[in-house]
Write an enzyme that holds these catalytic residues in place. Structure first.
Site, PDB file in Angstrom:
ATOM      1  N   SER A 120       0.825  -1.214   0.000  1.00 34.15           N
ATOM      2  CA  SER A 120       0.000   0.000   0.000  1.00 34.15           C
ATOM      3  C   SER A 120       0.852   1.253   0.000  1.00 34.15           C
ATOM      4  CB  SER A 120      -0.840   0.058   1.269  1.00 34.15           C
ATOM      5  OG  SER A 120      -1.635  -1.059   1.396  1.00 34.15           O
ATOM      6  N   HIS A 142      -1.224  -2.704  -7.059  1.00 35.33           N
ATOM      7  CA  HIS A 142      -1.953  -2.379  -5.830  1.00 35.33           C
ATOM      8  C   HIS A 142      -3.455  -2.527  -6.047  1.00 35.33           C
ATOM      9  CE1 HIS A 142      -2.864   0.901  -2.591  1.00 35.33           C
ATOM     10  NE2 HIS A 142      -3.043  -0.301  -2.119  1.00 35.33           N
ATOM     11  N   ASN A 192      -3.136   6.017  -1.026  1.00 34.42           N
ATOM     12  CA  ASN A 192      -2.981   6.103   0.431  1.00 34.42           C
ATOM     13  C   ASN A 192      -2.373   7.412   0.898  1.00 34.42           C
ATOM     14  OD1 ASN A 192      -4.176   3.757   1.609  1.00 34.42           O
ATOM     15  ND2 ASN A 192      -2.724   2.624   0.357  1.00 34.42           N
TER      16      ASN A 192
END
Ligand code: NAD
Length: 287
Positions: A120, A142, A192
């Site tokens: 992540s 991802h 993220n």
């Protein structure tokens, strides 16, 4: 159509089990590898349950569900997956754990297999440094949670990732029914880097008594049109996973604004990890 016929998925937790199931449903054989046989048992039961639910809802033929289930195998040794065309690592978000896994992948798999990671936040270039001359075969792939439903695959090239590896990754993501989007190799990539500060801020809002968790979530759902609030999402991701990602962002981007809120840290210390432990911010009935 991708030329990938079989994929090894290292780690059978929330994400690894979802990646294996999605591959199997796309007609690709999946070998699910985990050091924990309990995790493998849980993944296997989860696969059976998800497929049965799709059949019940009339979204999948029973024969197709059986075929998908039969395409997944569950093993504790990476060597048992060595013939796979492709390998994606989806183990714990820890750079040392992942580098050790990358070295093991390099030793176990064929020299033409792509070595992908579902990290992540950790630098792809850093992970690739663990395999030296094989860095061109390393790439970030991802996926998002829940993998069978979420359309995005964020594709991240390390400094040495080859064009061929990138093209093959895009092809595989499409063959799995996903939409690949390229992001550069900076901690947290796009998803993220933007999401985690919002989740962290929701914990601060709760800690400071700005509102209770359910109200924080409802405000963000109704006010920003989010499908779920940030605290519910944090439970869904896993509070430990959120914490680990924030630590990577803090370290790599050198900015304390990413440091996890004390309340989030405390919940993790207390073993309140979210959906997977039955309690995080909210409580969840046993599945
Ligand atoms: P998880 O804690 O649910 O599962 C991790 C699994 O890895 C565990 O079953 C563990 O036994 C296994 N594992 C640890 N070391 C291993 C090893 N050496 N060999 C094989 N298996 C090993 O974690 P998760 O939520 O599935 O996250 C996995 C990865 O995916 C992390 O890098 C995370 O950052 C990333 N990710 C998570 C989410 C999410 O929403 N949870 C979303 C996108 C990406």
């Amino acid at each position: 159509m991708s030329t990938v016929r079989s994929i090894a998925v290292i780690g059978a937790g929330t994400m690894g089990s979802g990646i294996a199931l999605t591959a199997a449903q796309a007609g690709i054989s999946a070998i699910q590898v985990d050091v924990s046989s309990a995790a493998l048992d849980k993944a296997k039961a989860g696969h059976a349950k998800s497929l049965a639910r799709l059949v019940e809802k009339g979204k999948l033929q029973a024969a197709d569900a059986d075929a998908a289930r039969a395409r997944v195998t569950y093993v504790t040794e990476m060597a048992q997956a060595k013939d796979a065309d492709w390998v994606v690592e989806a183990a714990t978000e820890n750079v040392d754990v992942k580098k050790a896994i990358f070295r093991a992948m390099q030793a176990a798999f064929r020299g033409d297999a792509v070595l992908a990671t579902n990290t992540s936040s950790i630098s792809i270039t850093d992970l690739a440094s663990a395999v030296g001359v094989d860095a061109p075969r390393v790439i970030g792939m991802h996926f998002f949670n829940p993998v069978p439903i979420m359309k995005l695959v964020e594709v991240i090239r390390g400094i040495a990732t080859s064009d061929d590896t990138t093209a093959r990754t895009i092809e595989l993501a499409k063959a799995m029914g996903k939409t690949p989007v390229i992001a550069n190799d900076r901690a947290g990539f796009v998803s993220n880097r933007v999401l985690m500060p919002m989740i962290n801020e929701a914990f601060y809002a709760w800690m400071e008594g700005v509102a209770q968790p359910a109200d924080i979530d409802q405000i963000m759902q109704l006010g920003c049109n989010f499908p779920m609030g940030p605290l519910r999402l944090a439970d869904f991701i896993g509070l430990d996973v959120c914490h680990d990602i924030m630590m990577v962002l803090t370290r790599e981007l050198g900015n304390p604004k990413f440091f996890p809120c004390p309340l989030l840290r405390q919940l993790v210390q207390a073993g309140r990890l979210g959906d997977k432990s039955g309690r995080g911010v909210f409580e969840y009935p046993a599945k």
